[in-house]
Design a protein around this motif. Structure first.
Motif, PDB file in Angstrom:
ATOM      1  N   ALA A  74       0.643  -1.044  -0.448  1.00  0.00           N
ATOM      2  CA  ALA A  74       0.202   0.350  -0.384  1.00  0.00           C
ATOM      3  C   ALA A  74       0.637   1.452  -0.160  1.00  0.00           C
ATOM      4  O   ALA A  74       0.669   2.326  -0.644  1.00  0.00           O
ATOM      5  N   ASN A  75       1.927   1.557   0.273  1.00  0.00           N
ATOM      6  CA  ASN A  75       2.590   2.559   0.556  1.00  0.00           C
ATOM      7  C   ASN A  75       3.924   2.439  -0.803  1.00  0.00           C
ATOM      8  O   ASN A  75       3.599   3.935  -0.688  1.00  0.00           O
ATOM      9  N   TYR A  76       3.897   1.351  -1.215  1.00  0.00           N
ATOM     10  CA  TYR A  76       4.559   1.586  -1.850  1.00  0.00           C
ATOM     11  C   TYR A  76       3.942   2.035  -3.578  1.00  0.00           C
ATOM     12  O   TYR A  76       4.331   3.336  -4.242  1.00  0.00           O
ATOM     13  N   TYR A  77       2.239   1.896  -3.172  1.00  0.00           N
ATOM     14  CA  TYR A  77       1.442   2.125  -4.404  1.00  0.00           C
ATOM     15  C   TYR A  77       1.216   3.717  -4.430  1.00  0.00           C
ATOM     16  O   TYR A  77       0.984   4.214  -5.368  1.00  0.00           O
ATOM     17  N   THR A  78       1.033   3.371  -3.055  1.00  0.00           N
ATOM     18  CA  THR A  78       0.668   5.059  -2.644  1.00  0.00           C
ATOM     19  C   THR A  78       1.925   6.518  -3.479  1.00  0.00           C
ATOM     20  O   THR A  78       1.857   7.455  -4.107  1.00  0.00           O
ATOM     21  N   GLN A  79       3.334   5.799  -2.561  1.00  0.00           N
ATOM     22  CA  GLN A  79       4.519   6.650  -3.259  1.00  0.00           C
ATOM     23  C   GLN A  79       4.598   6.655  -4.966  1.00  0.00           C
ATOM     24  O   GLN A  79       4.749   7.358  -5.493  1.00  0.00           O
ATOM     25  N   GLN A  80       3.989   5.292  -5.192  1.00  0.00           N
ATOM     26  CA  GLN A  80       4.500   5.995  -6.994  1.00  0.00           C
ATOM     27  C   GLN A  80       2.811   6.545  -7.451  1.00  0.00           C
ATOM     28  O   GLN A  80       3.369   7.440  -8.548  1.00  0.00           O
ATOM     29  N   LYS A 101      -4.128   9.356 -15.014  1.00  0.00           N
ATOM     30  CA  LYS A 101      -4.372   7.623 -14.918  1.00  0.00           C
ATOM     31  C   LYS A 101      -3.585   6.604 -14.213  1.00  0.00           C
ATOM     32  O   LYS A 101      -4.777   5.688 -13.284  1.00  0.00           O
ATOM     33  N   ALA A 102      -2.437   6.268 -14.454  1.00  0.00           N
ATOM     34  CA  ALA A 102      -1.401   5.681 -13.993  1.00  0.00           C
ATOM     35  C   ALA A 102      -1.541   5.555 -12.102  1.00  0.00           C
ATOM     36  O   ALA A 102      -1.398   4.951 -11.763  1.00  0.00           O
ATOM     37  N   ALA A 103      -1.894   7.285 -11.739  1.00  0.00           N
ATOM     38  CA  ALA A 103      -2.000   8.036 -10.974  1.00  0.00           C
ATOM     39  C   ALA A 103      -2.806   6.821  -9.427  1.00  0.00           C
ATOM     40  O   ALA A 103      -2.998   6.625  -8.938  1.00  0.00           O
ATOM     41  N   ASP A 104      -4.136   7.040 -10.262  1.00  0.00           N
ATOM     42  CA  ASP A 104      -4.672   6.394  -9.933  1.00  0.00           C
ATOM     43  C   ASP A 104      -4.998   5.033  -9.908  1.00  0.00           C
ATOM     44  O   ASP A 104      -6.210   4.573  -8.646  1.00  0.00           O
ATOM     45  N   GLU A 105      -4.493   4.345 -11.093  1.00  0.00           N
ATOM     46  CA  GLU A 105      -4.628   3.186 -10.705  1.00  0.00           C
ATOM     47  C   GLU A 105      -3.352   2.006  -9.737  1.00  0.00           C
ATOM     48  O   GLU A 105      -3.569   1.506  -8.988  1.00  0.00           O
ATOM     49  N   ALA A 106      -2.942   3.019  -9.319  1.00  0.00           N
ATOM     50  CA  ALA A 106      -1.704   3.486  -8.519  1.00  0.00           C
ATOM     51  C   ALA A 106      -2.719   2.647  -7.026  1.00  0.00           C
ATOM     52  O   ALA A 106      -2.372   2.190  -5.850  1.00  0.00           O
ATOM     53  N   ASP A 107      -2.779   4.168  -6.628  1.00  0.00           N
ATOM     54  CA  ASP A 107      -3.840   4.666  -6.159  1.00  0.00           C
ATOM     55  C   ASP A 107      -4.873   3.873  -4.860  1.00  0.00           C
ATOM     56  O   ASP A 107      -5.474   3.164  -4.419  1.00  0.00           O
ATOM     57  N   ALA A 108      -5.823   3.090  -6.448  1.00  0.00           N
ATOM     58  CA  ALA A 108      -6.753   1.937  -6.519  1.00  0.00           C
ATOM     59  C   ALA A 108      -5.985   0.726  -6.285  1.00  0.00           C
ATOM     60  O   ALA A 108      -6.465   0.191  -5.146  1.00  0.00           O
ATOM     61  N   LEU A 109      -4.458   0.636  -6.523  1.00  0.00           N
ATOM     62  CA  LEU A 109      -3.862  -0.558  -5.570  1.00  0.00           C
ATOM     63  C   LEU A 109      -3.262  -0.565  -4.468  1.00  0.00           C
ATOM     64  O   LEU A 109      -3.990  -1.515  -3.540  1.00  0.00           O
ATOM     65  N   ALA A 110      -3.079   0.400  -3.843  1.00  0.00           N
ATOM     66  CA  ALA A 110      -2.591   1.019  -2.598  1.00  0.00           C
ATOM     67  C   ALA A 110      -4.712   0.779  -1.908  1.00  0.00           C
ATOM     68  O   ALA A 110      -3.442   0.264  -0.393  1.00  0.00           O
ATOM     69  N   GLN A 111      -5.695   0.880  -2.129  1.00  0.00           N
ATOM     70  CA  GLN A 111      -6.497   0.935  -1.333  1.00  0.00           C
ATOM     71  C   GLN A 111      -6.608  -0.784  -1.476  1.00  0.00           C
ATOM     72  O   GLN A 111      -6.792  -0.810  -0.185  1.00  0.00           O
ATOM     73  N   HIS A 149      -4.488  -2.815  -0.627  1.00  0.00           N
ATOM     74  CA  HIS A 149      -3.643  -3.752  -0.493  1.00  0.00           C
ATOM     75  C   HIS A 149      -3.984  -3.451   1.115  1.00  0.00           C
ATOM     76  O   HIS A 149      -4.032  -3.304   2.251  1.00  0.00           O
ATOM     77  N   ARG A 150      -4.319  -2.130   1.218  1.00  0.00           N
ATOM     78  CA  ARG A 150      -5.188  -1.372   2.413  1.00  0.00           C
ATOM     79  C   ARG A 150      -5.741  -1.939   3.296  1.00  0.00           C
ATOM     80  O   ARG A 150      -6.176  -2.365   4.207  1.00  0.00           O
ATOM     81  N   ALA A 151      -6.389  -2.936   2.494  1.00  0.00           N
ATOM     82  CA  ALA A 151      -8.055  -3.266   2.445  1.00  0.00           C
ATOM     83  C   ALA A 151      -7.640  -4.679   2.554  1.00  0.00           C
ATOM     84  O   ALA A 151      -8.085  -5.626   3.524  1.00  0.00           O
ATOM     85  N   MET A 152      -6.646  -5.223   2.095  1.00  0.00           N
ATOM     86  CA  MET A 152      -6.082  -6.697   3.199  1.00  0.00           C
ATOM     87  C   MET A 152      -5.289  -6.616   3.990  1.00  0.00           C
ATOM     88  O   MET A 152      -4.652  -7.693   4.257  1.00  0.00           O
ATOM     89  N   ARG A 153      -5.403  -5.477   4.606  1.00  0.00           N
ATOM     90  CA  ARG A 153      -3.769  -5.460   5.928  1.00  0.00           C
ATOM     91  C   ARG A 153      -4.997  -6.735   6.329  1.00  0.00           C
ATOM     92  O   ARG A 153      -5.561  -6.608   6.304  1.00  0.00           O
ATOM     93  N   PRO A 154      -4.001  -7.061   6.923  1.00  0.00           N
ATOM     94  CA  PRO A 154      -4.615  -7.904   9.042  1.00  0.00           C
ATOM     95  C   PRO A 154      -5.078  -6.522   9.553  1.00  0.00           C
ATOM     96  O   PRO A 154      -4.693  -6.116  10.064  1.00  0.00           O
TER      97      PRO A 154
END
Length: 114
Positions: free
Chosen positions: A40-46, A92-102, A104-109
């Motif tokens: 999540a942090n990686y994709y947010t940075q991307q 567009k790539a930034a929006d996709e990275a934000d979606a991936l980050a979100q 992964h945040r939802a998958m955190r324990p």
């Protein structure tokens, strides 16, 4: 002869270890470790980096809009349009990275806050 073989073997073993370290990216390690917080942090940075690139491309488009002198065979308006298209692709790539980050945040324990 034995010394040459030993040095060669040490070199090969070292090379294999270096190549193994290069073969697995940090994102691959995070995926293998189910490190959703790290991903999540990686994709947010991307996403942030892509938005910064979009701003830069947009500023170049504005430059071409303001300086209408021809630069070679391509008209400045064409340069500006090209820069804006790249800026839009970066957004567009930034929006996709934000979606991936979100995702992964939802998958955190549960219990991990960040």
């Amino acid at each position: 002869m034995l010394r040459v073989r030993l040095v060669s073997m040490v070199f090969v073993v070292g090379l294999v270890l270096v190549l193994q370290g290069c073969a697995e990216t940090s994102t691959q390690r995070m995926i293998n470790a189910n490190d959703h917080n790290g991903l999540a942090n990686y994709y947010t940075q991307q996403a942030q980096e892509m938005r910064e690139k979009a701003k830069q491309w947009e500023s170049w488009a504005e430059f071409y809009d303001k300086h209408s002198d021809p630069h070679g065979k391509t008209e400045p308006k064409q340069h500006a349009a090209h820069c804006r298209a790249i800026a839009q692709n970066n957004l567009k790539a930034a929006d996709e990275a934000d979606a991936l980050a979100q995702e992964h945040r939802a998958m955190r324990p549960h219990g991990i806050i960040q």
